[in-house]
Design an enzyme around this catalytic site. Structure first.
Site, PDB file in Angstrom:
ATOM      1  N   HIS A  39      -3.332 -12.787   5.917  1.00  0.00           N
ATOM      2  CA  HIS A  39      -2.088 -13.853   5.306  1.00  0.00           C
ATOM      3  C   HIS A  39      -2.120 -15.086   5.647  1.00  0.00           C
ATOM      4  CE1 HIS A  39       2.139 -13.956   4.110  1.00  0.00           C
ATOM      5  NE2 HIS A  39       2.302 -14.823   5.149  1.00  0.00           N
ATOM      6  N   ILE A  65       0.924  -1.195   0.103  1.00  0.00           N
ATOM      7  CA  ILE A  65      -0.266   0.077  -0.045  1.00  0.00           C
ATOM      8  C   ILE A  65       0.909   1.181  -0.067  1.00  0.00           C
ATOM      9  CG2 ILE A  65      -1.794   1.167   1.364  1.00  0.00           C
ATOM     10  CD1 ILE A  65      -2.815  -1.183  -0.247  1.00  0.00           C
TER      11      ILE A  65
HETATM   12  C1  GRF Z   1      -5.409 -15.678   0.051  1.00  0.00           C
HETATM   13  O1  GRF Z   1      -4.957 -16.802   0.464  1.00  0.00           O
HETATM   14  C2  GRF Z   1      -5.092 -14.404   0.770  1.00  0.00           C
HETATM   15  O2  GRF Z   1      -4.414 -14.858   2.122  1.00  0.00           O
HETATM   16  C3  GRF Z   1      -3.453 -14.291  -0.051  1.00  0.00           C
HETATM   17  O3  GRF Z   1      -4.152 -14.657  -1.325  1.00  0.00           O
HETATM   18  C4  GRF Z   1      -5.214 -15.444  -1.471  1.00  0.00           C
HETATM   19  C5  GRF Z   1      -6.321 -14.519  -1.885  1.00  0.00           C
HETATM   20  O4  GRF Z   1      -7.311 -15.668  -2.292  1.00  0.00           O
HETATM   21  N1  GRF Z   1      -2.940 -13.119   0.343  1.00  0.00           N
HETATM   22  P1  GRF Z   1      -8.853 -14.960  -2.428  1.00  0.00           P
HETATM   23  O5  GRF Z   1      -8.808 -14.025  -3.850  1.00  0.00           O
HETATM   24  O6  GRF Z   1      -9.577 -14.103  -1.501  1.00  0.00           O
HETATM   25  O7  GRF Z   1      -9.855 -16.013  -2.950  1.00  0.00           O
END
Ligand code: GRF
Length: 243
Positions: A117, A101
């Site tokens: 995360h 960001i």
């Molecule tokens: C998730 O595993 C999130 O933690 C990571 O990217 C993935 C995104 O999945 N940073 P989505 O786009 O919410 O289905």
């Protein structure tokens, strides 16, 4: 009739306006949309969805729910801050947003940007730890537990205050893909819990006492891990009953 209309208007006006930033399939975005519409997060509205990439499924989800949505290139930080201002955004949710960001947004929204995360931070976080790589690193390290962490975003990658964690055991026959799937499942409630606190102005509470959600999947084995956390002075929510 008029009174009811006025009440409805004032309720709408007082809703906490969220922008959800995505880069992919948007299943975490969907979890936030669902939590807002089923009353789990009663006082918020997903006002805007911003994707750093075009053609991703997350944008379709936004459209389906009638939420304003757009693509903003990660190399255009000015457009990002201008748009957030234009839409009167009060809090930001990073739901699989694959970019850092910009500093002026971090400053303007200090304590109001929540990221999810797919690991137990501070382990397996930082630059380069995204997507399947996180789970590959977990398997390579041979740790017994992984999980998901909702935390405040700051100027670095994955270093902001932890708000909510969910623990997922690593199984003997896990591959990075199976692990990713199980972790993704717990990301939703982890993120929703933190976003609820954001909308209710309770982030400071979580910063002081991060919550750990233990999932039913491996309650017994995980209690050992949980005891360790308690000793570290963390708050423990023993059972997760899907709240
Ligand atoms: C998730 O595993 C999130 O933690 C990571 O990217 C993935 C995104 O999945 N940073 P989505 O786009 O919410 O289905």
């Amino acid at each position: 009739m008029l009174l009811r209309h006025v009440e409805r208007e004032s309720r709408t006006l007082s809703l906490f306006k969220l922008a959800v930033l995505i880069s992919g399939s948007g299943s975490n975005l969907q979890a936030v949309i669902d939590a807002v519409s089923n009353g789990t997060i009663p006082n918020a509205k997903v006002e805007l969805v911003i994707s750093s990439r075009s053609g991703v499924f997350g944008l379709e989800r936004a459209k389906k729910h009638g939420i304003s949505n757009m693509v903003i290139d990660r190399k255009d930080p000015e457009k990002l801050s201008k748009t957030l201002e234009e839409y009167d955004i009060e809090g930001i949710v990073l739901a699989g947003y694959l970019s850092i960001i910009p500093p002026d947004v971090v400053k303007a929204y200090s304590g109001k940007i929540v990221n999810i995360h797919p690991a137990l931070l501070p382990m397996f976080g930082g630059k380069g730890f995204y997507g399947i790589r996180v789970h590959q690193a977990v398997l390579t390290a041979g740790v017994k537990y992984t999980g998901a962490t909702a935390h405040l975003a700051d100027r670095e990658y994955d270093t902001g205050d932890v708000l909510v964690r969910s623990v997922v055991p690593v199984l003997a026959d896990d591959t990075a893909e199976t692990l990713q799937k199980r972790v993704l499942k717990v990301e939703y409630k982890t993120l929703v819990r933190a976003v609820k606190a954001l909308a209710e102005n309770r982030i400071e509470e979580l910063v002081k006492k991060p919550v750990t959600i233990i999932n039913d999947e491996d309650k017994e084995g995980v209690m050992e891990f949980a005891k360790g956390l308690v000793e570290l002075g963390k708050t423990l929510t023993e059972a997760d009953n899907g709240d």
